[in-house]
Scaffold this active site. Structure first.
Site, PDB file in Angstrom:
ATOM      1  CG  ASP A 137       6.603 -12.286 -11.875  1.00 50.62           C
ATOM      2  OD1 ASP A 137       6.055 -13.336 -12.260  1.00 50.62           O
ATOM      3  OD2 ASP A 137       6.119 -11.557 -10.981  1.00 50.62           O
ATOM      4  CE1 TYR A 141      10.567 -11.909  -8.680  1.00 48.70           C
ATOM      5  CE2 TYR A 141       9.647 -13.943  -7.813  1.00 48.70           C
ATOM      6  CZ  TYR A 141       9.527 -12.823  -8.610  1.00 48.70           C
ATOM      7  OH  TYR A 141       8.392 -12.618  -9.315  1.00 48.70           O
ATOM      8  CG  ASP A 144       1.658 -12.743 -15.364  1.00 49.08           C
ATOM      9  OD1 ASP A 144       2.348 -13.770 -15.464  1.00 49.08           O
ATOM     10  OD2 ASP A 144       0.813 -12.571 -14.461  1.00 49.08           O
ATOM     11  CE  LYS A 157      12.933   3.092 -14.845  1.00 47.88           C
ATOM     12  NZ  LYS A 157      12.029   3.748 -15.829  1.00 47.88           N
ATOM     13  CG  ASP A 214       9.884   2.935 -18.561  1.00 52.21           C
ATOM     14  OD1 ASP A 214      10.865   2.440 -19.166  1.00 52.21           O
ATOM     15  OD2 ASP A 214       9.878   4.104 -18.150  1.00 52.21           O
TER      16      ASP A 214
HETATM   17  C1  IPM Z   1       5.772 -17.041 -11.838  1.00 56.90           C
HETATM   18  C2  IPM Z   1       4.991 -16.771 -10.577  1.00 56.90           C
HETATM   19  C3  IPM Z   1       5.927 -16.839  -9.386  1.00 56.90           C
HETATM   20  C4  IPM Z   1       7.007 -15.791  -9.592  1.00 56.90           C
HETATM   21  C5  IPM Z   1       5.230 -16.652  -8.022  1.00 56.90           C
HETATM   22  C6  IPM Z   1       4.131 -17.667  -7.810  1.00 56.90           C
HETATM   23  C7  IPM Z   1       6.192 -16.645  -6.877  1.00 56.90           C
HETATM   24  O1  IPM Z   1       4.336 -15.549 -10.659  1.00 56.90           O
HETATM   25  O2  IPM Z   1       6.353 -18.142 -11.958  1.00 56.90           O
HETATM   26  O3  IPM Z   1       5.804 -16.168 -12.698  1.00 56.90           O
HETATM   27  O4  IPM Z   1       6.795 -14.618  -9.266  1.00 56.90           O
HETATM   28  O5  IPM Z   1       8.063 -16.150 -10.103  1.00 56.90           O
HETATM   29 MG    MG Z   2       4.507 -14.591 -12.518  1.00 54.87          MG
END
Ligand code: IPM
Ligand code: MG
Length: 360
Positions: A251, A146, A255, A195, A227
């Site tokens: 990240d 990032y 999710d 990884k 993975d």
């Molecule tokens: C998160 C989001 C952010 C990230 C995006 C919006 C840049 O997906 O906070 O997980 O990737 O960190």
């Molecule tokens: Mg995210």
């Protein structure tokens, strides 16, 4: 207590869900005798519209001066919104990355917990959901891909894009310490995800995590390739307690972890630096497709406010009260659309906020 909170409602569903979290905080204030003062700030698309910049230096200064920041979400539809015609460093997400970096928020805590009442909303097989899970993803937030150098250029007539993944020993050590510290207050297990079969940054990550682990003899730890971790999360999520990982892996895995809790609308998060200061936000995005309809799930933001009370203000009893209130409305069968199942009572954003606020 008299607390100063910078509030960034942001874009999409941000304003709706943050309003409910403030309602719940105010209910806590009334019940336990605290005053929460809010200063509203702009970041993301709304800041681009107002100032032509996703995050102004003035906003950063005001956020820094507060005790904590409560954030909704930023960004819009990446294929249709005019914000995405701007250069990358002027888009909504650039504001989010800038505030993380400027405030030194290197530790991102994302707890993923399956409530008994939401087992039906969990997409995993029943026998897996029945075992439940309660994990905390400790994501490094200010390093890695990032924040590495990046560029796109033409080399010998071929367009070439480069992103760089860098980690220093110091960056790895401080996030590992955070993970082991919090594991001591939980089930004393750390799974460090990397990884290392491919990446140098991961091999350094492993080495430093091993060094840090020596200072925590009571914590059992293991290394897992990313993975495999993605697979284990859906196969046997109960095995995880604290999952320690770098920015990009965190990240993605967070999710995935949120989805198995029933909905991304349930996942809170805290981003911390070395002090008590923190930025608290739901892990989900701005969900532009449902913005303004009053149907977004405010629970992740409300639980983020509970994390703020716990980590920044040391108000454990008050944080417990919010978490209990959330559990209570779920037990009573109230659900927003994203976590709805048969026989439950469907409510909108505002009503969900009212119900939780009334139960703190
Ligand atoms: C998160 C989001 C952010 C990230 C995006 C919006 C840049 O997906 O906070 O997980 O990737 O960190
Ligand atoms: Mg995210």
């Amino acid at each position: 207590m008299n607390a100063n909170i910078a509030v960034i409602k942001g874009d999409g569903i941000g304003p709706e869900v943050v309003t409910e979290a403030m309602k719940v905080l105010d209910a806590v204030g009334t019940k336990y005798g605290h005053t929460f003062n809010y200063e509203q700030l702009l970041m993301g698309g709304c800041s681009i519209d107002a100032y032509g910049d996703p995050l102004t230096d003035e906003t950063v200064a005001k956020a820094k001066a507060a005790d904590a920041v409560l954030l909704g979400s930023i960004g819009g539809n990446t294929s249709t919104s005019p914000w995405y015609k701007l250069p990358p460093n002027k888009r909504p997400e650039a504001g989010l990355l800038k505030i993380r970096k400027e405030l030194g928020l290197f530790a991102n805590l994302r707890p993923a917990l399956l409530y008994d009442q939401l087992k039906d909303a969990c997409p995993l097989k029943k026998e897996i959901a029945d075992r439940g899970f309660d994990m905390l993803i400790m994501r490094e937030l200010t390093g890695g891909l990032y924040f590495g150098e990046r560029k796109t250029e033409e080399i010998d007539g071929v367009m070439t894009a480069i992103d760089t993944l860098t980690y220093t020993e110091k960056e790895i050590r401080r996030i590992a310490i955070k993970a082991f510290d919090i594991a001591m207050k939980r089930r004393k297990k750390v799974t460090s995800v990397d990884k290392a079969n491919v990446l140098d940054s991961s091999r350094l990550w492993r080495k430093i995590v091993e060094e840090v682990a020596k200072d925590y003899p009571e914590v059992s730890y293991e290394h897992m390739l990313v993975d495999n971790a993605a697979m284990q999360l859906v196969k046997d999520p109960a095995q995880f307690d604290v999952v320690l990982t770098e920015n990009m892996f965190g990240d993605i895995l967070s999710d995935e972890a949120s989805m198995i809790t029933g909905s991304i609308g349930m996942l809170s998060s805290a981003s911390l630096n070395e002090t008590k200061f923190g930025l608290y936000e739901p892990s989900g995005g701005s969900a532009p497709d449902i913005a303004g309809q009053g149907i977004a799930n405010p629970i992740a933001t409300i639980l983020s406010a509970a994390m703020m009370l716990r980590f920044t203000f040391d108000l454990d009893k008050e944080a417990d009260a919010i978490e209990q209130a959330v559990k209570q409305v779920l037990v009573e069968g109230y659900r927003t659309g994203d976590i709805m199942s048969d026989g439950c009572k469907k409510v909108g954003t505002l009503k969900m906020g009212d119900l939780i606020a009334a139960r703190v």
